[in-house]
Design a protein around this motif. Sequence first.
Motif, short mmCIF file in Angstrom:
data_model
loop_
_atom_site.label_atom_id
_atom_site.label_comp_id
_atom_site.label_asym_id
_atom_site.label_seq_id
_atom_site.Cartn_x
_atom_site.Cartn_y
_atom_site.Cartn_z
N GLU A 118 0.80 -1.22 0.00
CA GLU A 118 0.00 0.00 0.00
C GLU A 118 0.83 1.27 0.00
O GLU A 118 0.34 2.34 -0.35
N ASP A 119 2.10 1.16 0.37
CA ASP A 119 2.98 2.33 0.40
C ASP A 119 3.89 2.42 -0.83
O ASP A 119 4.76 3.32 -0.90
N SER A 120 3.72 1.54 -1.78
CA SER A 120 4.53 1.58 -3.00
C SER A 120 4.35 2.92 -3.70
O SER A 120 3.23 3.44 -3.81
N GLN A 121 5.43 3.46 -4.20
CA GLN A 121 5.39 4.75 -4.88
C GLN A 121 5.09 4.58 -6.37
O GLN A 121 5.68 3.73 -7.03
N ILE A 122 4.16 5.39 -6.86
CA ILE A 122 3.83 5.39 -8.28
C ILE A 122 4.31 6.70 -8.87
O ILE A 122 3.98 7.79 -8.36
N LYS A 149 1.89 15.50 -10.19
CA LYS A 149 3.14 15.88 -10.87
C LYS A 149 4.37 15.32 -10.18
O LYS A 149 5.50 15.60 -10.59
N SER A 150 4.15 14.56 -9.11
CA SER A 150 5.27 13.92 -8.42
C SER A 150 4.82 12.55 -7.92
O SER A 150 3.62 12.22 -7.96
N SER A 151 5.75 11.75 -7.44
CA SER A 151 5.43 10.41 -6.99
C SER A 151 4.48 10.43 -5.79
O SER A 151 4.59 11.28 -4.91
N VAL A 152 3.54 9.47 -5.79
CA VAL A 152 2.55 9.35 -4.72
C VAL A 152 2.41 7.87 -4.37
O VAL A 152 2.54 7.01 -5.23
N SER A 153 2.12 7.59 -3.10
CA SER A 153 1.96 6.19 -2.69
C SER A 153 0.68 5.61 -3.26
O SER A 153 -0.29 6.33 -3.53
#
Length: 245
Positions: A118-122, A149-153
Amino acid sequence: MKKILSLILCCLFVLGLAACEKFDANYGKSSAKQELEDTNTKTESKKIKIPEIKSDDSVMPTYIDISLYDEENYADIYLGEDFKYKITYDGSALSVPSSYKNITKEGWSLVPSDEYNEDSQILAGKTLTVDFLNEYEKTITAVFYNDKKSSVSLKKCPIVKFIIKENNLLSAESQYGQFWVNGVSNVSVITDIIECLGSPSHFYCVSENKYYLDWFITESDRRSGITVYVDTLEDHIDSIEISYY
């Protein structure tokens, strides 16, 4: 002698009648009236617009008006911006777009994996495809999309697509469950699907009897909509995808 004389007189009489007939100067020629009628007929025929059958597919004409589709099997047919999803899967009420919070509230848990949690960054603009499992050991695949516009979990990104990879009627030991999508269910045949959703926006032949049919919501974004994979020989659904970006 009298018989011969009578025969000669008869011949002369017939020749005399033929000589009295007026010769038709227009014999073998079209009259002006006929030519005018022919011209009018041609003009009228040009006014009749014959539909152009654009797709060369030989199967889909059984189900839809093939003249609506271009060479790549696309048509200007859309579900429309006001279209709303009504989805039930294995007893859960789902919709798209959705969220990690909503699907877990419905009793679904992320399938443990070394590749994601669930905390993987996309990354920005990217997607991540994961599987969820419910208490009945049934699976559904979800696609998370990072529209920032930036990485989110993962747990903070919206779910933009659900994939039911298999119609459980085709396998007694299927890991997938019962689905109902705007009237389309596991038992629907192709004519049922078209009756519920209308003619598709697009269709594509994967193999001899395998097709997928797309119903796009709008022309501006062909990612959003419903895709149904069908077997035209057996007349059943193989799998279904529901998306809204």
